[in-house]
Design a protein around this motif. Structure first.
Motif, PDB file in Angstrom:
ATOM      1  N   ALA A 116      21.386 -11.251  38.315  1.00  0.00           N
ATOM      2  CA  ALA A 116      20.249 -10.494  39.120  1.00  0.00           C
ATOM      3  C   ALA A 116      20.677  -8.970  38.873  1.00  0.00           C
ATOM      4  O   ALA A 116      19.614  -8.134  38.947  1.00  0.00           O
ATOM      5  CB  ALA A 116      20.114 -11.167  40.324  1.00  0.00           C
ATOM      6  N   SER A 156      18.583  -6.663  35.257  1.00  0.00           N
ATOM      7  CA  SER A 156      19.009  -7.963  35.417  1.00  0.00           C
ATOM      8  C   SER A 156      19.062  -8.758  33.829  1.00  0.00           C
ATOM      9  O   SER A 156      18.451  -7.785  32.937  1.00  0.00           O
ATOM     10  CB  SER A 156      17.833  -8.904  36.232  1.00  0.00           C
ATOM     11  OG  SER A 156      16.383  -8.535  35.363  1.00  0.00           O
ATOM     12  N   SER A 212      14.882 -12.102  38.242  1.00  0.00           N
ATOM     13  CA  SER A 212      15.668 -13.195  37.555  1.00  0.00           C
ATOM     14  C   SER A 212      15.982 -14.357  38.434  1.00  0.00           C
ATOM     15  O   SER A 212      16.824 -14.893  38.158  1.00  0.00           O
ATOM     16  CB  SER A 212      16.877 -12.434  36.987  1.00  0.00           C
ATOM     17  OG  SER A 212      17.872 -12.066  37.858  1.00  0.00           O
TER      18      SER A 212
END
Length: 189
Positions: free
Chosen positions: A45, A64, A90
């Motif tokens: 992320a 991400s 993400s």
């Protein structure tokens, strides 16, 4: 985004759509190798606190990263790598979406391989199809059969090839015309 195709026998992966692909060192990055081995998607992320992705060229501003396995039956054939810029997420919905896209990419790659294989087989059959059977020609039977063997060799690039023809009504009488790359001349028995 990029696609990495991986053949276990090959050292270097094939990379499609990745800018800066020339900077690759000829093998998957450690995180890519892990996904290829495990066959499970990975998401990062926040690349500021993520793993070292070297030698993957990370686009400027990427925040991400997703790695989605492209699985053929029985093996992971490659990866779909997707970079996102904030505020692109993400999270799990994104993983599910790109996993579904990965399944479509895998099917398209499989269909392309199947098409290529069938086209190659068809071209081989087309080379052999204009041959007339030796017993339908005015040339000696051996010459006609040798013509078939030569065409087959030109098409398939095999080391050995032979045609055996049984005489009608006689199980033990055969005419054999063949070629063996390890002999000097074609042979007839």
């Amino acid at each position: 985004a990029y696609i990495l195709l991986h053949e276990p026998e090959s050292v270097a992966p094939v990379i499609i759509g990745e800018s800066g692909a020339a900077s690759r060192e000829g093998r998957p990055a450690p995180v890519e190798a892990e996904v290829l081995r495990e066959g499970l998607p990975r998401r990062f992320a926040d690349l500021a606190h993520g793993p070292d992705l070297h030698p993957i060229p990370v686009p400027a501003g990427a925040g991400s990263f997703l790695l989605i396995p492209l699985s053929d039956p029985g093996r992971v054939a490659g990866l779909l790598g997707v970079f996102g810029r904030p505020p692109v997420r993400s999270d799990e919905p994104a993983v599910r979406l790109f996993t579904a896209i990965g399944r479509h990419v895998t099917r398209a790659l499989h269909n392309a391989e199947t098409y290529h294989s069938l086209a190659k087989q068809l071209s081989q059959v087309q080379v052999l199809s204009p041959l007339r059977l030796p017993w339908a020609t005015s040339s000696p039977r051996e010459e006609g059969m040798w013509d078939i063997v030569k065409r087959f060799l030109e098409t398939t690039h095999v080391d050995r090839c032979a045609i055996t023809l049984a005489a009608p009504g006689e199980a033990s009488a055969h005419l054999i015309v063949g070629y063996d790359r390890f002999r000097d001349n074609p042979w007839i028995e």
